[in-house]
Design a protein around this motif. Structure first.
Motif, PDB file in Angstrom:
ATOM      1  N   HIS A   5       1.137  -1.461  -0.453  1.00 37.06           N
ATOM      2  CA  HIS A   5       0.076   0.070   0.026  1.00 37.06           C
ATOM      3  C   HIS A   5       1.361   1.065   0.122  1.00 37.06           C
ATOM      4  N   GLU A   6       2.382   1.312   0.754  1.00 39.01           N
ATOM      5  CA  GLU A   6       2.957   2.505   0.574  1.00 39.01           C
ATOM      6  C   GLU A   6       3.885   2.617  -1.193  1.00 39.01           C
ATOM      7  N   LEU A   7       3.677   1.559  -1.699  1.00 41.51           N
ATOM      8  CA  LEU A   7       4.108   2.009  -3.381  1.00 41.51           C
ATOM      9  C   LEU A   7       2.323   2.867  -4.054  1.00 41.51           C
ATOM     10  N   ARG A   8       2.222   3.710  -4.395  1.00 46.06           N
ATOM     11  CA  ARG A   8       1.176   4.458  -4.962  1.00 46.06           C
ATOM     12  C   ARG A   8       1.210   5.819  -5.691  1.00 46.06           C
ATOM     13  N   ALA A   9       2.230   5.671  -6.612  1.00 44.50           N
ATOM     14  CA  ALA A   9       3.045   6.784  -7.645  1.00 44.50           C
ATOM     15  C   ALA A   9       1.647   6.258  -8.967  1.00 44.50           C
ATOM     16  N   VAL A  10       1.376   7.510  -9.660  1.00 44.60           N
ATOM     17  CA  VAL A  10       0.571   7.121 -10.306  1.00 44.60           C
ATOM     18  C   VAL A  10       0.768   8.267 -11.698  1.00 44.60           C
ATOM     19  N   GLU A  11       1.330   7.993 -13.253  1.00 43.80           N
ATOM     20  CA  GLU A  11       1.572   8.879 -13.912  1.00 43.80           C
ATOM     21  C   GLU A  11       0.774   8.709 -15.063  1.00 43.80           C
ATOM     22  N   VAL A  12       0.004   9.650 -15.028  1.00 44.19           N
ATOM     23  CA  VAL A  12      -0.492   9.951 -16.023  1.00 44.19           C
ATOM     24  C   VAL A  12      -0.246  10.362 -17.864  1.00 44.19           C
ATOM     25  N   ARG A  13      -0.667   9.662 -18.368  1.00 46.77           N
ATOM     26  CA  ARG A  13       0.343  10.099 -20.080  1.00 46.77           C
ATOM     27  C   ARG A  13      -0.777  10.923 -20.659  1.00 46.77           C
ATOM     28  N   PRO A  14      -0.684  11.577 -20.907  1.00 44.89           N
ATOM     29  CA  PRO A  14      -2.642  12.325 -21.532  1.00 44.89           C
ATOM     30  C   PRO A  14      -2.016  12.035 -23.114  1.00 44.89           C
ATOM     31  N   THR A  15      -1.132  12.335 -23.960  1.00 45.88           N
ATOM     32  CA  THR A  15      -1.196  12.006 -25.441  1.00 45.88           C
ATOM     33  C   THR A  15      -1.536  10.860 -25.537  1.00 45.88           C
ATOM     34  N   GLN A  16      -0.874  10.044 -24.437  1.00 44.13           N
ATOM     35  CA  GLN A  16      -1.742   8.524 -25.628  1.00 44.13           C
ATOM     36  C   GLN A  16      -2.705   8.142 -24.373  1.00 44.13           C
TER      37      GLN A  16
ATOM     38  N   LEU B 291      -3.081   7.122 -21.660  1.00 49.66           N
ATOM     39  CA  LEU B 291      -2.560   5.818 -20.481  1.00 49.66           C
ATOM     40  C   LEU B 291      -2.289   6.043 -19.223  1.00 49.66           C
ATOM     41  N   ALA B 292      -2.814   5.682 -17.768  1.00 49.15           N
ATOM     42  CA  ALA B 292      -2.117   5.407 -16.570  1.00 49.15           C
ATOM     43  C   ALA B 292      -0.989   4.393 -16.626  1.00 49.15           C
ATOM     44  N   ARG B 293      -0.125   4.921 -15.954  1.00 52.72           N
ATOM     45  CA  ARG B 293       0.700   3.716 -15.299  1.00 52.72           C
ATOM     46  C   ARG B 293       0.714   3.583 -13.256  1.00 52.72           C
ATOM     47  N   VAL B 294       0.428   2.589 -13.032  1.00 52.36           N
ATOM     48  CA  VAL B 294      -0.123   3.021 -11.843  1.00 52.36           C
ATOM     49  C   VAL B 294       0.312   1.911 -10.580  1.00 52.36           C
ATOM     50  N   GLU B 295       1.649   2.519  -9.207  1.00 51.60           N
ATOM     51  CA  GLU B 295       1.982   1.148  -8.533  1.00 51.60           C
ATOM     52  C   GLU B 295       0.602   0.342  -7.854  1.00 51.60           C
ATOM     53  N   PRO B 296       1.168  -1.197  -7.128  1.00 48.43           N
ATOM     54  CA  PRO B 296       0.616  -1.606  -6.837  1.00 48.43           C
ATOM     55  C   PRO B 296      -0.438  -1.611  -5.331  1.00 48.43           C
ATOM     56  N   GLY B 297      -0.189  -0.061  -5.016  1.00 43.94           N
ATOM     57  CA  GLY B 297      -0.674   0.429  -3.581  1.00 43.94           C
ATOM     58  C   GLY B 297      -1.525   1.469  -3.668  1.00 43.94           C
ATOM     59  N   ALA B 298      -1.426   1.594  -5.371  1.00 40.92           N
ATOM     60  CA  ALA B 298      -2.288   3.500  -6.124  1.00 40.92           C
ATOM     61  C   ALA B 298      -3.882   3.138  -5.074  1.00 40.92           C
ATOM     62  N   VAL B 299      -5.196   3.867  -4.891  1.00 40.26           N
ATOM     63  CA  VAL B 299      -6.194   3.799  -5.357  1.00 40.26           C
ATOM     64  C   VAL B 299      -6.920   4.768  -6.021  1.00 40.26           C
ATOM     65  N   TRP B 300      -8.699   4.400  -6.106  1.00 38.10           N
ATOM     66  CA  TRP B 300      -9.056   4.489  -7.827  1.00 38.10           C
ATOM     67  C   TRP B 300      -9.257   6.571  -6.965  1.00 38.10           C
TER      68      TRP B 300
ATOM     69  N   ALA C 205      -7.938  11.714  -9.736  1.00 35.02           N
ATOM     70  CA  ALA C 205      -7.424  13.264  -8.898  1.00 35.02           C
ATOM     71  C   ALA C 205      -6.786  13.449 -10.453  1.00 35.02           C
ATOM     72  N   ALA C 206      -5.756  12.161 -10.587  1.00 37.22           N
ATOM     73  CA  ALA C 206      -4.651  13.019 -11.898  1.00 37.22           C
ATOM     74  C   ALA C 206      -4.975  12.416 -13.297  1.00 37.22           C
ATOM     75  N   ALA C 207      -5.869  11.533 -13.373  1.00 35.96           N
ATOM     76  CA  ALA C 207      -6.164  11.719 -14.386  1.00 35.96           C
ATOM     77  C   ALA C 207      -7.493  12.913 -15.062  1.00 35.96           C
TER      78      ALA C 207
ATOM     79  N   PHE D 264      -2.780   1.098 -18.003  1.00 36.05           N
ATOM     80  CA  PHE D 264      -4.063   0.584 -18.907  1.00 36.05           C
ATOM     81  C   PHE D 264      -4.832   2.251 -19.665  1.00 36.05           C
ATOM     82  N   GLY D 265      -5.652   2.087 -20.733  1.00 33.71           N
ATOM     83  CA  GLY D 265      -6.221   2.660 -21.103  1.00 33.71           C
ATOM     84  C   GLY D 265      -7.168   4.077 -19.886  1.00 33.71           C
ATOM     85  N   LEU D 266      -7.276   5.067 -20.144  1.00 35.88           N
ATOM     86  CA  LEU D 266      -8.279   5.962 -20.237  1.00 35.88           C
ATOM     87  C   LEU D 266      -8.472   6.744 -21.064  1.00 35.88           C
ATOM     88  N   PHE D 267      -9.698   7.000 -20.423  1.00 36.54           N
ATOM     89  CA  PHE D 267     -11.001   7.804 -21.700  1.00 36.54           C
ATOM     90  C   PHE D 267     -10.897   9.520 -22.013  1.00 36.54           C
TER      91      PHE D 267
END
Length: 510
Positions: free
Chosen positions: A136-147, A149-158, A163-165, A247-250
């Motif tokens: 749960h302490e590994l919760r970084a979120v990276e959003v790639r808006p042009t693609q 896509l989101a890349r999230v670590e295993p502790g990330a919650v929705w 919020a990042a998207a 995974f993909g975003l919309f």
């Protein structure tokens, strides 16, 4: 993941190849042996754990130590998890180190982030020979808006991802609450309020990073380890410890969403009308029929605290005028409250009114093949205004649309997505979930209430269950049927984890 990041993870994982210098015979003291031998084995195990703790970037706690009781808590506070040890990982390398140590000690590793749906894992002392690996302490979120896509670590919650998207005008196929873990939700399929238009969240996964039972880091996708990639998308967490999901975003700026509240005395009338309504609405509409008995709680507004309702929650991906036309048959029933309004997708995390944090509960789910008038009457008899029930919330989610397996294939083809994984769609039309607050004085009544509900709707039960809503130990055939998927999943498990090092809440071998 970019090449530089891949090299960094590979370097961290390589560092984790340090082995735990414990005797091969080290095992939990419960092994059949004399008292002296058991004492020696316990000492060896404790020494091995100490050596692992020294190598971790995070921390390890053992029974009886300060921190163990807090580290082992599941989200459902009624679930009593008692593992041999708890590792709270602070890096991907910690994940690999823990897996390698467990394998050498003859222990299992049970990965867990938020601890939702932990009941089947802890049942029958299922963690006594396992290290609980908290991520749960590994919760970084990276959003790639042009693609998109989101890349999230295993502790990330929705809440983190939404919020990042949203900052980029993007939306995710999120769960119904801010604190649901992204990884566990997605590995089990992922039923979103946007799902009838887009399908299961697992179908939009483009890559998975994980540590397998050999302690090695892998990045899998449609071109690399395709069979493992197929298994983890809907097959659950039995195949490795996920360290990142991509995974993909919309591009969804606005939806029309909210709830129509009616007095609980009108339960059958409202749910019969809602069930009929669901038979004709387009795939842009996802909705829930629900009976809600709220306890008197100071944190609730006065018009909700201590009150009981039947309600319809709806999310409509249409313009306001079209959404109003679609809702007209339900609004004609004259709800006591109507909260439906245009809103950003980020607001949907509040729609279902889930508890704001960990809570003791007892619940379970069932998928239904159909929802005729007789099924509604059976449902109302169990949880309606005249029912003797301890259930707080009982809901029926409308599936179909892009949730259907055949539609999932069409969505993948139309949008250039990977072919769906082990569970690409749900072979049912509706999904029931019921839960109550598990306090000691109400436990027996709660168990009986849930049993009555499930037995009364049993005649309409679908052939398979939804992994994320099954909060009891269940055989693999109940999730994956008899069409060959279970055999295929077991073959993947045998290939990547022949000795059963990785332990999930719903193992495919059960």
């Amino acid at each position: 993941m970019n090449p530089l990041a891949s090299e960094t993870v590979a370097a961290e994982t390589a560092a984790a190849t340090e082995t735990t210098a414990a005797p091969a015979s080290a095992a939990p003291a419960s092994a059949a042996s004399s008292g002296a031998e058991a004492s020696a084995a316990s000492l060896s195990l404790r020494e091995s754990f100490a050596m692992l703790a020294d190598r971790l970037d995070g921390r390890l706690s053992l029974p009886g130590e300060a921190g163990y009781d807090s580290d082992r808590l599941a989200w459902n506070l009624a679930v009593d998890q008692r593992p041999a040890a708890v590792v709270v990982a602070a890096s991907v390398a910690d994940v690999a180190r823990t897996v390698r140590a467990a394998r050498e000690l003859g222990l299992a590793v049970a990965p867990q982030a938020t601890g939702h749906n932990a009941g089947p894992l802890a049942e029958d002392h299922g963690l006594a020979d396992a290290i609980l690996l908290r991520t749960h302490e590994l919760r970084a979120v990276e959003v790639r808006p042009t693609q998109r896509l989101a890349r999230v670590e295993p502790g990330a919650v929705w809440g983190d991802v939404v919020a990042a998207a949203a900052r980029h005008g993007l939306a995710a196929l999120a769960g119904s609450s801010h604190d649901v873990g992204v990884v566990g939700y997605t590995l089990g399929g992922g039923v979103s309020f946007l799902g009838r238009a887009h399908g299961l969240a697992a179908n939009h996964v483009t890559a998975v990073e994980l540590v397998t039972a050999d302690g090695e880091f892998r990045r899998v996708d449609a071109q690399h380890d395709a069979e493992l990639f197929w298994a983890v998308r809907g097959g659950g967490g039995d195949f490795g410890i996920v360290t990142a999901l991509e995974f993909g975003l919309f591009e969804i700026e606005q939806v029309v969403a909210g709830a129509l509240f009616f007095p609980i005395e009108r339960t059958e009338e409202v749910l019969q009308a809602w069930a009929e309504w669901t038979r004709s609405v387009p795939d842009t509409v996802t909705s829930v029929g629900r009976v809600l008995r709220l306890p008197p709680m100071p944190e609730l507004p006065p018009f909700l605290s201590g009150k009981s309702f039947v309600l319809v929650e709806a999310v409509i991906q249409e313009e306001l005028e079209r959404a109003d036309a679609l809702l007209a048959p339900l609004r004609a029933l004259e709800p006591a409250m109507d909260t439906v309004h245009p809103q950003a997708p980020a607001e949907l995390l509040q729609l279902h009114m889930d508890p704001p944090g960990p809570t003791p509960g007892h619940g379970d789910g069932m998928m239904l093949a159909d929802l005729p008038a007789e099924a509604i009457r059976a449902f109302v008899a169990a949880v309606g205004p005249d029912a003797d029930t301890a259930l707080l919330s009982t809901e029926i989610r409308h599936l179909g649309g892009a949730f259907a397996p055949s539609a999932a294939l069409e969505v993948a083809a139309d949008r250039g997505l990977p072919i769906p994984g082990a569970v690409g769609g749900l072979e049912a039309e509706y999904l029931v979930y019921a839960v109550g607050i598990a306090v000691p004085e109400a436990h027996e009544a709660l168990v009986a209430s849930l049993g009555r509900l499930l037995s009364r709707i049993e005649p309409w039960r679908a052939a398979v269950e939804y992994l994320n809503f099954a909060e009891r130990q269940t055989t693999g055939s109940r999730f994956f049927g008899d069409d060959g998927r279970l055999a295929r999943l077991r073959a993947v498990k045998q290939a990547v984890d022949p000795t059963g090092v990785i332990r999930s809440n719903h193992p495919v071998g059960r």
